[in-house]
Design a protein around this motif. Structure first.
Motif, PDB file in Angstrom:
ATOM      1  N   UNK A   1      26.181  15.647  -4.221  1.00  0.00           N
ATOM      2  CA  UNK A   1      24.863  15.026  -4.241  1.00  0.00           C
ATOM      3  C   UNK A   1      24.081  15.093  -2.928  1.00  0.00           C
ATOM      4  N   UNK A   2      24.758  15.161  -1.800  1.00  0.00           N
ATOM      5  CA  UNK A   2      24.039  15.216  -0.529  1.00  0.00           C
ATOM      6  C   UNK A   2      23.124  16.445  -0.433  1.00  0.00           C
ATOM      7  N   UNK A   3      23.585  17.622  -0.882  1.00  0.00           N
ATOM      8  CA  UNK A   3      22.684  18.782  -0.837  1.00  0.00           C
ATOM      9  C   UNK A   3      21.445  18.615  -1.733  1.00  0.00           C
ATOM     10  N   UNK A   4      21.499  17.669  -2.651  1.00  0.00           N
ATOM     11  CA  UNK A   4      20.363  17.411  -3.548  1.00  0.00           C
ATOM     12  C   UNK A   4      19.476  16.286  -3.026  1.00  0.00           C
ATOM     13  N   UNK A   5      19.731  15.838  -1.797  1.00  0.00           N
ATOM     14  CA  UNK A   5      18.880  14.829  -1.170  1.00  0.00           C
ATOM     15  C   UNK A   5      19.330  13.400  -1.339  1.00  0.00           C
ATOM     16  N   UNK A   6      20.468  13.173  -1.979  1.00  0.00           N
ATOM     17  CA  UNK A   6      20.972  11.807  -2.132  1.00  0.00           C
ATOM     18  C   UNK A   6      21.629  11.399  -0.819  1.00  0.00           C
ATOM     19  N   UNK A   7      21.202  10.255  -0.269  1.00  0.00           N
ATOM     20  CA  UNK A   7      21.692   9.813   1.044  1.00  0.00           C
ATOM     21  C   UNK A   7      22.938   8.964   0.962  1.00  0.00           C
TER      22      UNK A   7
ATOM     23  N   UNK B   1      14.886   3.514  -2.113  1.00  0.00           N
ATOM     24  CA  UNK B   1      15.823   3.427  -3.242  1.00  0.00           C
ATOM     25  C   UNK B   1      15.977   4.737  -4.017  1.00  0.00           C
ATOM     26  N   UNK B   2      14.978   5.601  -3.968  1.00  0.00           N
ATOM     27  CA  UNK B   2      15.054   6.875  -4.673  1.00  0.00           C
ATOM     28  C   UNK B   2      16.105   7.803  -4.069  1.00  0.00           C
ATOM     29  N   UNK B   3      16.554   7.511  -2.847  1.00  0.00           N
ATOM     30  CA  UNK B   3      17.538   8.361  -2.172  1.00  0.00           C
ATOM     31  C   UNK B   3      18.978   7.904  -2.365  1.00  0.00           C
ATOM     32  N   UNK B   4      19.192   6.851  -3.163  1.00  0.00           N
ATOM     33  CA  UNK B   4      20.524   6.293  -3.361  1.00  0.00           C
ATOM     34  C   UNK B   4      20.815   6.195  -4.851  1.00  0.00           C
ATOM     35  N   UNK B   5      22.080   6.374  -5.207  1.00  0.00           N
ATOM     36  CA  UNK B   5      22.496   6.298  -6.604  1.00  0.00           C
ATOM     37  C   UNK B   5      23.720   5.376  -6.705  1.00  0.00           C
ATOM     38  N   UNK B   6      24.023   4.956  -7.914  1.00  0.00           N
ATOM     39  CA  UNK B   6      25.160   4.052  -8.128  1.00  0.00           C
ATOM     40  C   UNK B   6      26.464   4.850  -8.253  1.00  0.00           C
ATOM     41  N   UNK B   7      27.586   4.131  -8.156  1.00  0.00           N
ATOM     42  CA  UNK B   7      28.894   4.755  -8.375  1.00  0.00           C
ATOM     43  C   UNK B   7      28.954   5.364  -9.772  1.00  0.00           C
TER      44      UNK B   7
END
Length: 131
Positions: A58-64, A108-114
Motif C-alpha cells: 500500500x505504501x507505493x499507492x500513497x497510503x501512509x 484521513x484519505x492517506x490512512x486505511x484500517x487493518x
C-alpha cells in the motif's frame, strides 16, 4: 540511529549518589505490567509480519499508514507505518507501549484500517493465485 555501546559512554556523574535527580523521574515511570503471554507474542509477531506486507503493497499507492479507532477516547488514531511498527516492537519487547505524539494534522484519505489492509492483501493474493 545507531545504539552506542555502553563502554564508550561517559561515566554517570550521579552513579551511587543518593541524591540522584533522575531517581524522581524513575519513580514516575509506569510499573512493569505482566509479561506478554506466548499467545500474545505469537499474535504480535503475526501483526508485524502482516504490517510489512501491507506496507509493501500500500505504501507505493500513497497510503501512509493505518487508522485505528480508539476505544478510550472514541477518536481515530493515525499511525504511520514506521510508528506502528515501532509501537508493536516495543510492546513485544517491553510488554507495553509508551505514549507517543500523534500524527500532526493527518489527512484521513492517506490512512486505511487493518481490515482494509487485510482485504487488499487477500485480493492481491487471490488475483495472483488465479494466474
Amino acid at each position: 540511529m545507531q545504539a552506542v555501546p555502553h563502554e564508550v559512554l561517559p561515566p554517570d556523574p550521579f552513579a551511587d549518589d543518593p541524591n540522584d535527580p533522575a531517581k524522581e523521574i524513575a519513580a514516575l515511570e509506569e510499573p512493569q505490567g505482566e509479561p506478554i503471554s506466548p499467545e500474545e507474542r505469537t499474535e504480535l509477531l503475526a501483526d508485524l509480519s502482516d504490517l510489512a506486507v501491507y506496507q509493501a503493497l500500500l505504501e507505493p499507492r500513497g497510503v501512509r499508514g493505518i487508522v485505528v479507532d480508539c476505544g478510550e477516547c472514541d477518536q481515530p488514531h493515525y499511525h504511520d507505518w514506521h510508528l506502528l511498527r515501532a509501537s508493536l516492537e516495543q510492546l513485544l519487547s517491553d510488554g507495553h507501549m509508551r505514549p507517543h505524539e500523534p500524527a500532526f494534522d493527518p489527512d484521513p484519505a492517506n490512512y486505511v484500517s487493518w481490515d482494509y489492509c487485510r482485504g487488499f492483501a487477500d485480493g492481491v493474493t487471490a488475483t495472483e493465485s488465479a494466474y
